[in-house]
Every structure is written in C-alpha cells, then in structure tokens.
Design a protein around this motif. Structure first.
Motif, PDB file in Angstrom:
ATOM      1  N   THR A  54       0.867  -1.242   0.072  1.00 31.06           N
ATOM      2  CA  THR A  54      -0.105  -0.211  -0.070  1.00 31.06           C
ATOM      3  C   THR A  54       0.952   1.242  -0.093  1.00 31.06           C
ATOM      4  O   THR A  54       2.126   1.286   0.800  1.00 31.06           O
TER       5      THR A  54
ATOM      6  N   PRO B  40      -0.889   3.391 -11.606  1.00 32.16           N
ATOM      7  CA  PRO B  40      -1.209   2.090 -11.142  1.00 32.16           C
ATOM      8  C   PRO B  40      -1.899   1.203 -11.870  1.00 32.16           C
ATOM      9  O   PRO B  40      -2.750   1.737 -12.895  1.00 32.16           O
TER      10      PRO B  40
ATOM     11  N   GLU C  80      -3.772  -3.072 -11.838  1.00 33.90           N
ATOM     12  CA  GLU C  80      -4.265  -3.742 -10.789  1.00 33.90           C
ATOM     13  C   GLU C  80      -4.185  -3.286  -9.441  1.00 33.90           C
ATOM     14  O   GLU C  80      -3.751  -3.993  -8.381  1.00 33.90           O
ATOM     15  N   SER C  81      -4.674  -2.494  -9.258  1.00 37.80           N
ATOM     16  CA  SER C  81      -4.748  -1.529  -7.875  1.00 37.80           C
ATOM     17  C   SER C  81      -6.188  -1.061  -7.517  1.00 37.80           C
ATOM     18  O   SER C  81      -7.161  -0.852  -8.443  1.00 37.80           O
TER      19      SER C  81
ATOM     20  N   ASP D  61      -2.563  -3.216  -3.804  1.00 39.93           N
ATOM     21  CA  ASP D  61      -2.697  -4.077  -4.666  1.00 39.93           C
ATOM     22  C   ASP D  61      -4.357  -4.526  -4.711  1.00 39.93           C
ATOM     23  O   ASP D  61      -4.772  -4.969  -3.600  1.00 39.93           O
TER      24      ASP D  61
ATOM     25  N   ARG E 107       4.915   1.156 -10.686  1.00 39.16           N
ATOM     26  CA  ARG E 107       5.859   1.214  -9.410  1.00 39.16           C
ATOM     27  C   ARG E 107       7.113   0.548  -9.563  1.00 39.16           C
ATOM     28  O   ARG E 107       7.861   1.132  -8.883  1.00 39.16           O
TER      29      ARG E 107
END
Length: 354
Positions: A2, A31, A33-34, A54, A167
């Motif tokens: 997170t 982002p 898949e968040s 996530d 990320r």
C-alpha cells in the motif's frame, strides 16, 4: 503493498475526470491492478490523502476493505471515492471489482465516511460503477486525456510531479549507480573523505565541515533555480561527494533536514533527487531519507515509502526513516505537521534520530 499520498496543493476536484487525472501524479506512477481510495475535504471540493493497495484475491477482499477504512477512521472526511485500476491495456470493466467496491463502501460507512463515487480505470479510460446513463458514461468508458482531468494533470506537472509508468519503475529509479557509471563518483568520494579527515586534523573538530555541509546544501538549492546549463548535471561530482560525506554526520543531516523542511520547494526536491540517485554505499542512507522526506512533504507518498524502505534495507537502525514510515502508515497529511525548525517538541529536540 500500500501507498499513501496526499494532495498538498489542495487541488479543487470538480468531477470524476479530475480525480482520475490527478491520482497518478499523487502516487508518482500509473497504477494497474490496484484499488485506490481518495478522501474528500472542504465539502468534497478538495482531496486529502489517497491510499493505494494491490488488487486482492477474493478471499482477502473483506480484510482489505476493513484495513482501508481503518486508514481513514477519525479523519472527519467529507466523503471518499474508490478507483479500481485494471490492466494498462484493458478497457474499464465495472463488473470486475464491483463486489470489492461494495465491501469498501460498507466499511467506509461504518467509520462514518460516505462513498461519493466509484470508478473503473483501464486502457486510458474511466467509467463509473454507479452511473447507468450511457450518454454520461459510455460502455467503453471516457478518455482520461483530453478532458477536464488533463487540467488537473497540467497543474500537477507545473508543480514538478511527473508519474512514472509503474511502481517497478519507481523502485528502479532509486537503485544504486551501475559499476561503470559509479567510477567517477567513487573517485570523488575518496577525495571528499580525504578532505574531511584533513579538515578535522587541522582544526581538531568537525564543526567547520558541519557548517560547510549546510552551506553547500543551501547553495545547491539556490543554484537549482537556474536548472541545467549546457546539458551538464546541476551538481558536479565533487559537490555531490562533499555533501554525501558531510551528511553522514547526524548534526549536519539534521541541519539540512530543517532547511529542506523550511524550503520544501521543487528546487530542494531536485537537489535531494540528485544526491540520492548519485550516492554510493555507505553514503546512501542520509540522501535517501532526505529525498523521502521531501517527497512526503509534497504529497508523493509512494516515493517517500520506497526511499525510506531503501534506507532501512541498508541501515535497520536509521530511526529518522522509521519516523517517516510511521507518518505514512498512519496517513498523516503533510499539512498536519508544522515545520520542524524551532519546534521544541520535535524528535530532533528530544532525542536525535539516526
């Protein structure tokens, strides 16, 4: 995993497009898949903190919903919105994540925060989970670029906030220099070490070097206003090396920390970024921490977390980095902490954190 970011510019949010346009700039990366929960303040016109996690497995969804709501409990927000990010290439899918959105909404309601909206994002488009009007929210979504959200993105760019592709790119940006590229800095560091030893031997104290470190840091921030010249780096290897050696001293780091907090400007951030990116072991902890602090102060919680975690990977006892992680873990908005200079209740004045 997170991250918690904050809108320190108090950007006015007028529409869902504004929100989805701003989130990557606050997080520091685009982002995927968040799930992101954004807090609204001042009659839902401004953002507070923004928390990303996530996408969970189905069995973990309820636990994640409860955990996210706990991050906002007691903050007296005027509302919140959820943004579910799918793959970079896929269209926004409001069937995926609908159950999770319901769980988070119920958990937020339980802590006294009303859910204002929920959006799915994918393939550069967004679509509301709640809107069924195809004239307002077409089935294939609304483009993020080219709508009102781009105005917010432009404002964030002017403030020096540029999101990386993902990320992983953010994490890679703080990796040490590769061996060949590090050779000039390694030589400069040896020279700076020798200069430090000579200065201490001549005076019998490190006080002059400590004062010099603070002056170099201030001078670097002042010079940063001029940007780059002739394509050369803003700071020479010799300047970077002398700062890196000086920042090992905790008193020197604390002085620069206070100056950074006082002048938490794009120029100060740029200097910290250079120091962190060009640092070599064992001189990486202090510049990484200062970069993390500067990032947190400007609302970039993801970069702040990555920087603080990098510090603790190499120095588990670096307490200043732990303080920063505590602020991030508790969702402390940067504006909620007054400036450090002159505060007698700050840890710098109670017990000096490494």
């Amino acid at each position: 995993m997170t991250e918690c970011a904050a809108d320190t510019a108090a950007t006015h949010i007028r529409s869902p497009a504004d929100l989805v346009g701003l989130i990557p700039y606050l997080l520091g990366f685009h982002p995927s898949e968040s799930v992101v929960v954004a807090e609204f303040r001042e009659r839902r016109s401004k953002l507070g903190i923004v928390v990303r996690a996530d996408m969970p497995a189905n069995s973990d969804a309820a636990q994640l919903a409860t955990g996210l709501a706990a991050r906002f409990s007691g903050r007296h927000a005027d509302g919140a919105a959820i943004v579910v990010y799918g793959s970079v290439d896929g269209a926004p899918d409001t069937t995926r994540g609908a159950e999770l959105v319901g769980m988070i909404g119920a958990a937020m309601q339980a802590v006294g925060i009303q859910l204002c909206d929920a959006m799915a994002v994918g393939g550069g488009r967004w679509r509301s989970y709640f809107c069924t009007d195809l004239g307002c929210c077409p089935a294939d979504g609304t483009l993020i670029a080219g709508n009102a959200g781009s105005e917010v993105a432009a404002a964030a760019t002017v403030a020096g906030m540029v999101p990386l592709p993902d990320r992983h790119a953010l994490v890679r940006s703080l990796e040490p220099l590769p061996a060949r590229a590090a050779e000039p800095m390694a030589r400069a560091l040896k020279q700076a070490e020798a200069a430090f030893v000579l200065a201490v031997c001549r005076r019998g104290t490190a006080s002059a070097w400590q004062a010099g470190t603070r002056e170099r840091f201030q001078r670097a921030i002042h010079r940063a206003r001029g940007g780059r010249s002739g394509g050369r780096p803003l700071l020479a290897d010799r300047e970077v090396a002398r700062l890196l050696v000086g920042l090992v001293d905790i008193r020197s780091r604390d002085a620069c920390w206070q100056d950074l907090d006082l002048r938490c400007s794009p120029e100060a951030f740029a200097v910290c970024w250079q120091l962190a990116q060009r640092s070599l072991p064992p001189y990486r902890s202090a510049p990484l921490f200062l970069l993390g602090w500067a990032a947190w102060r400007r609302g970039d919680g993801a970069l702040a977390r990555v920087a603080a975690e990098r510090v603790l990977e190499q120095d588990v006892g670096y307490e200043a980095a732990r303080l920063l992680l505590v602020a991030l873990d508790h969702g402390l908005h940067p504006d909620e902490l007054p400036g450090l200079a002159g505060r007698r209740d700050h840890p710098l004045h109670r017990r000096r954190p490494r």
